[in-house]
Design a protein around this motif. Structure first.
Motif, PDB file in Angstrom:
ATOM      1  N   ALA A  14       0.821  -1.217   0.000  1.00 17.42           N
ATOM      2  CA  ALA A  14       0.000   0.000   0.000  1.00 17.42           C
ATOM      3  C   ALA A  14       0.856   1.269   0.000  1.00 17.42           C
ATOM      4  O   ALA A  14       0.316   2.365  -0.020  1.00 17.42           O
ATOM      5  N   SER A  15       2.181   1.131   0.012  1.00 18.94           N
ATOM      6  CA  SER A  15       3.064   2.307   0.024  1.00 18.94           C
ATOM      7  C   SER A  15       3.030   3.068  -1.291  1.00 18.94           C
ATOM      8  O   SER A  15       3.335   4.252  -1.330  1.00 18.94           O
ATOM      9  N   ILE A  16       2.695   2.377  -2.374  1.00 18.02           N
ATOM     10  CA  ILE A  16       2.693   3.020  -3.692  1.00 18.02           C
ATOM     11  C   ILE A  16       1.351   3.681  -3.934  1.00 18.02           C
ATOM     12  O   ILE A  16       0.301   3.048  -3.855  1.00 18.02           O
ATOM     13  N   ALA A  20       4.155   7.635  -6.613  1.00 16.74           N
ATOM     14  CA  ALA A  20       5.296   7.676  -5.691  1.00 16.74           C
ATOM     15  C   ALA A  20       5.212   6.503  -4.729  1.00 16.74           C
ATOM     16  O   ALA A  20       4.176   5.854  -4.604  1.00 16.74           O
ATOM     17  N   ILE A  21       6.306   6.261  -4.051  1.00 13.81           N
ATOM     18  CA  ILE A  21       6.324   5.265  -2.994  1.00 13.81           C
ATOM     19  C   ILE A  21       6.640   5.968  -1.683  1.00 13.81           C
ATOM     20  O   ILE A  21       7.557   6.777  -1.613  1.00 13.81           O
ATOM     21  N   GLU A  22       5.816   5.725  -0.678  1.00 13.23           N
ATOM     22  CA  GLU A  22       6.026   6.321   0.641  1.00 13.23           C
ATOM     23  C   GLU A  22       6.679   5.281   1.532  1.00 13.23           C
ATOM     24  O   GLU A  22       6.326   4.099   1.471  1.00 13.23           O
ATOM     25  N   TRP A  23       7.610   5.708   2.361  1.00 15.15           N
ATOM     26  CA  TRP A  23       8.364   4.774   3.190  1.00 15.15           C
ATOM     27  C   TRP A  23       8.800   5.417   4.490  1.00 15.15           C
ATOM     28  O   TRP A  23       8.813   6.625   4.632  1.00 15.15           O
ATOM     29  N   THR A  32       8.619  10.361   0.723  1.00 16.38           N
ATOM     30  CA  THR A  32       8.001   9.947  -0.529  1.00 16.38           C
ATOM     31  C   THR A  32       9.056  10.040  -1.629  1.00 16.38           C
ATOM     32  O   THR A  32       9.811  11.012  -1.685  1.00 16.38           O
ATOM     33  N   THR A  33       9.104   9.015  -2.464  1.00  7.96           N
ATOM     34  CA  THR A  33      10.046   8.977  -3.577  1.00  7.96           C
ATOM     35  C   THR A  33       9.260   8.852  -4.871  1.00  7.96           C
ATOM     36  O   THR A  33       8.487   7.902  -5.050  1.00  7.96           O
ATOM     37  N   ASP A  34       9.444   9.826  -5.768  1.00  8.87           N
ATOM     38  CA  ASP A  34       8.780   9.824  -7.063  1.00  8.87           C
ATOM     39  C   ASP A  34       9.296   8.641  -7.879  1.00  8.87           C
ATOM     40  O   ASP A  34      10.509   8.473  -8.035  1.00  8.87           O
ATOM     41  N   LEU A  35       8.388   7.818  -8.401  1.00 13.40           N
ATOM     42  CA  LEU A  35       8.796   6.623  -9.112  1.00 13.40           C
ATOM     43  C   LEU A  35       9.391   6.904 -10.477  1.00 13.40           C
ATOM     44  O   LEU A  35      10.121   6.083 -11.017  1.00 13.40           O
ATOM     45  N   LYS A  36       9.118   8.059 -11.060  1.00 11.18           N
ATOM     46  CA  LYS A  36       9.694   8.397 -12.371  1.00 11.18           C
ATOM     47  C   LYS A  36      11.043   9.071 -12.243  1.00 11.18           C
ATOM     48  O   LYS A  36      11.971   8.755 -12.971  1.00 11.18           O
ATOM     49  N   THR A  37      11.153  10.006 -11.302  1.00 10.44           N
ATOM     50  CA  THR A  37      12.385  10.798 -11.206  1.00 10.44           C
ATOM     51  C   THR A  37      13.349  10.298 -10.143  1.00 10.44           C
ATOM     52  O   THR A  37      14.531  10.640 -10.177  1.00 10.44           O
TER      53      THR A  37
END
Length: 115
Positions: A14-16, A20-23, A32-37
């Motif tokens: 459920a982090s995605i 983005a992925i939240e961790w 949060t980390t942007d999955l594209k950049t």
């Protein structure tokens, strides 16, 4: 694992969301980390503590980050739910005496929450 906790980031299925992925796992915060950049940004701080000596646990649901808090100071464990969008504390449950049930050799490694 490094002292800042980045050696063991915590995330789940459920982090995605929202591209983005939240961790959880560095500086006692949610990121949060942007999955594209690949750009990572700080979202909000949480109470839990993650280091080489202790590890609070985080579970991501669609609307909350629920954390089993181990402050590594002998205080009672707590379960704290935070709103994923605002970082506002939604609920808190203290688990009195549970910390006394674990020896120094045992570390909580996970827990489950209702989705």
């Amino acid at each position: 694992m490094r002292d800042d906790g980045t050696g063991l980031p915590q995330l789940g299925s459920a982090s995605i969301r929202k591209g983005a992925i939240e961790w959880y796992g560095a500086g006692n915060a949610i990121f949060t980390t942007d999955l594209k950049t690949g750009e990572t940004t700080h979202k909000f701080n949480v109470e839990g503590h993650t280091s080489q000596a202790s590890s609070s646990q985080a579970v991501f649901t669609p609307s909350e980050v629920v954390q089993l808090v181990d402050n590594n100071d002998g205080s009672d464990y707590s379960i704290i739910a935070y709103d994923r969008d605002t970082g506002r504390e939604v609920s808190r449950t203290v688990l009195p005496g549970l910390v006394d049930e674990f020896s120094n050799d045992l570390i909580l490694r996970g827990f489950a929450v209702r989705p």
